[in-house]
Design a protein around this motif. Structure first.
Motif, PDB file in Angstrom:
ATOM      1  N   SER A  67      32.629  45.690  26.482  1.00 24.62           N
ATOM      2  CA  SER A  67      33.721  46.599  26.817  1.00 24.62           C
ATOM      3  C   SER A  67      34.247  46.341  28.215  1.00 24.62           C
ATOM      4  O   SER A  67      35.469  46.319  28.447  1.00 24.62           O
ATOM      5  N   LEU A  68      33.342  46.133  29.156  1.00 21.29           N
ATOM      6  CA  LEU A  68      33.764  45.913  30.537  1.00 21.29           C
ATOM      7  C   LEU A  68      34.592  44.641  30.665  1.00 21.29           C
ATOM      8  O   LEU A  68      35.627  44.614  31.333  1.00 21.29           O
ATOM      9  N   VAL A 223      41.591  47.031  43.799  1.00 17.07           N
ATOM     10  CA  VAL A 223      41.031  47.914  44.821  1.00 17.07           C
ATOM     11  C   VAL A 223      39.729  48.548  44.345  1.00 17.07           C
ATOM     12  O   VAL A 223      38.734  48.614  45.088  1.00 17.07           O
ATOM     13  N   LEU A 224      39.690  48.993  43.091  1.00 16.35           N
ATOM     14  CA  LEU A 224      38.506  49.684  42.584  1.00 16.35           C
ATOM     15  C   LEU A 224      37.389  48.719  42.178  1.00 16.35           C
ATOM     16  O   LEU A 224      36.224  49.127  42.106  1.00 16.35           O
ATOM     17  N   SER A 225      37.725  47.461  41.917  1.00 11.39           N
ATOM     18  CA  SER A 225      36.704  46.482  41.536  1.00 11.39           C
ATOM     19  C   SER A 225      36.174  45.691  42.727  1.00 11.39           C
ATOM     20  O   SER A 225      35.134  45.040  42.601  1.00 11.39           O
ATOM     21  N   ALA A 226      36.851  45.731  43.848  1.00 12.14           N
ATOM     22  CA  ALA A 226      36.426  44.949  45.015  1.00 12.14           C
ATOM     23  C   ALA A 226      35.040  45.352  45.531  1.00 12.14           C
ATOM     24  O   ALA A 226      34.236  44.477  45.873  1.00 12.14           O
ATOM     25  N   LEU A 259      33.302  53.397  40.898  1.00 14.57           N
ATOM     26  CA  LEU A 259      34.685  52.992  41.157  1.00 14.57           C
ATOM     27  C   LEU A 259      35.167  52.002  40.102  1.00 14.57           C
ATOM     28  O   LEU A 259      36.321  52.068  39.653  1.00 14.57           O
ATOM     29  N   MET A 260      34.293  51.077  39.697  1.00 15.83           N
ATOM     30  CA  MET A 260      34.678  50.097  38.691  1.00 15.83           C
ATOM     31  C   MET A 260      34.979  50.786  37.353  1.00 15.83           C
ATOM     32  O   MET A 260      35.943  50.428  36.664  1.00 15.83           O
ATOM     33  N   CYS A 261      34.187  51.777  36.990  1.00 16.33           N
ATOM     34  CA  CYS A 261      34.457  52.517  35.755  1.00 16.33           C
ATOM     35  C   CYS A 261      35.704  53.370  35.879  1.00 16.33           C
ATOM     36  O   CYS A 261      36.373  53.651  34.874  1.00 16.33           O
ATOM     37  N   THR A 262      36.038  53.780  37.098  1.00 17.84           N
ATOM     38  CA  THR A 262      37.231  54.599  37.302  1.00 17.84           C
ATOM     39  C   THR A 262      38.507  53.835  36.979  1.00 17.84           C
ATOM     40  O   THR A 262      39.541  54.446  36.669  1.00 17.84           O
TER      41      THR A 262
END
Length: 298
Positions: A67-68, A223-226, A259-262
């Protein structure tokens, strides 16, 4: 709601973009279900769940990784499609189609399945009771196995090290092309005595809407994956194996994962903020059941 709204095909988007956005919304929904609800909530707060069985635990691990990666690479596929549509006029006609979008989505799904197939074999049962396997623990020799080391590198490259630089490259090339084309168009209209403002030119307004949608989606993702990418680099450089004794590192990893899940929650808000037709169609979907109930009364 997003999948249902986009699948109607009434948001004023081309069929290719609709396919990519529907795929992105589906991947994001899978992340919320398998990585957040199953992987975090059910695992931690429902100790008597089916995840206690080794086969269910292995399946959950596979679905979380799958999924990711779907969520990540569908975002890249959408960004590349917009890059071709805006910057490559000769390739646009044959690439930016519904058929190509379907092929790309199928190929990416198949490749992500292949990459994540080894994940269930990373775990073995903790104990066997009455021929039933219980629990999951990492197989012996996982950290010292060259094969597993290669798989870890492959997963990290496909999940973190490639997506962000690739999105930065595609977005910078797309932005540069749009700025150059907009300046040339404004200069041409000014030389002909026409209005040089963007508000009076439907073509420039369409380009502005496209770049806002593209940059907000891929920009939020970067930004959220960094943070999780930076942490993986630091852990790899320092060769950190066990971090449970370090409260600060453990907290940083959990926040970065949050953050990555967000990123899976932001796309719907972006659609609603940038696409008027999407807001109208979602309102229609929300009010449709009540409309059906009111018709017989009338």
């Amino acid at each position: 709601m997003t999948v249902l709204t986009l699948s109607q095909g009434k948001c004023g988007l081309s069929e290719g973009i609709t396919r990519y956005m529907t795929a992105m919304a589906t991947g994001d929904l899978m992340v919320l279900v398998f990585n957040v609800i199953v992987g975090e909530i059910i695992r931690d707060y429902f100790p008597g769940s089916l995840l206690n069985y080794t086969p269910a635990c292995r399946l959950s691990v596979f679905l979380q990784g799958f999924s990711l990666q779907l969520s990540i690479w569908f975002t890249i596929a959408f960004t590349f499609d917009r890059f071709v549509a805006i910057c490559c006029d000769k390739l646009k006609a044959c690439y930016c189609t519904k058929r190509t979008a379907n092929i790309v989505i199928i190929i990416m799904s198949a490749l992500n399945i292949m990459v994540n197939i080894p994940l269930p074999f990373r775990y073995e049962p903790i104990h066997v009771l009455n021929n039933v396997q219980w629990g999951c623990r990492t197989v012996t020799g996982y950290l010292s196995s060259p094969a597993w080391a290669a798989h870890r590198w492959l997963t990290n490259i496909s999940n973190m090290f490639v997506p962000i630089p690739l999105l930065l490259l595609l977005n910078s090339l797309t932005a540069r092309h749009i700025l150059v084309a907009s300046r040339a168009r404004q200069a041409l209209k000014s030389s002909r005595g026409g209005a040089g403002k963007m508000g009076g030119d439907p073509e420039l307004k369409s380009r502005r809407t496209s770049i806002v949608l593209l940059f907000t989606i891929s920009g939020c993702f970067m930004v959220l994956s960094a943070p999780i990418t930076v942490i993986h680099i630091c852990v790899g450089v320092t060769h950190t194996v066990n971090y449970q004794g370090s409260t600060s590192l453990y907290t940083a990893i959990r926040v970065a994962f949050l953050l990555m899940c967000t990123t899976s929650c932001t796309n719907t808000c972006i659609y609603a903020l940038t696409q008027r037709r999407f807001r109208e169609e979602m309102t229609h979907v929300l009010t449709f059941p009540s409309t059906l109930l009111c018709k017989p009364r009338k």
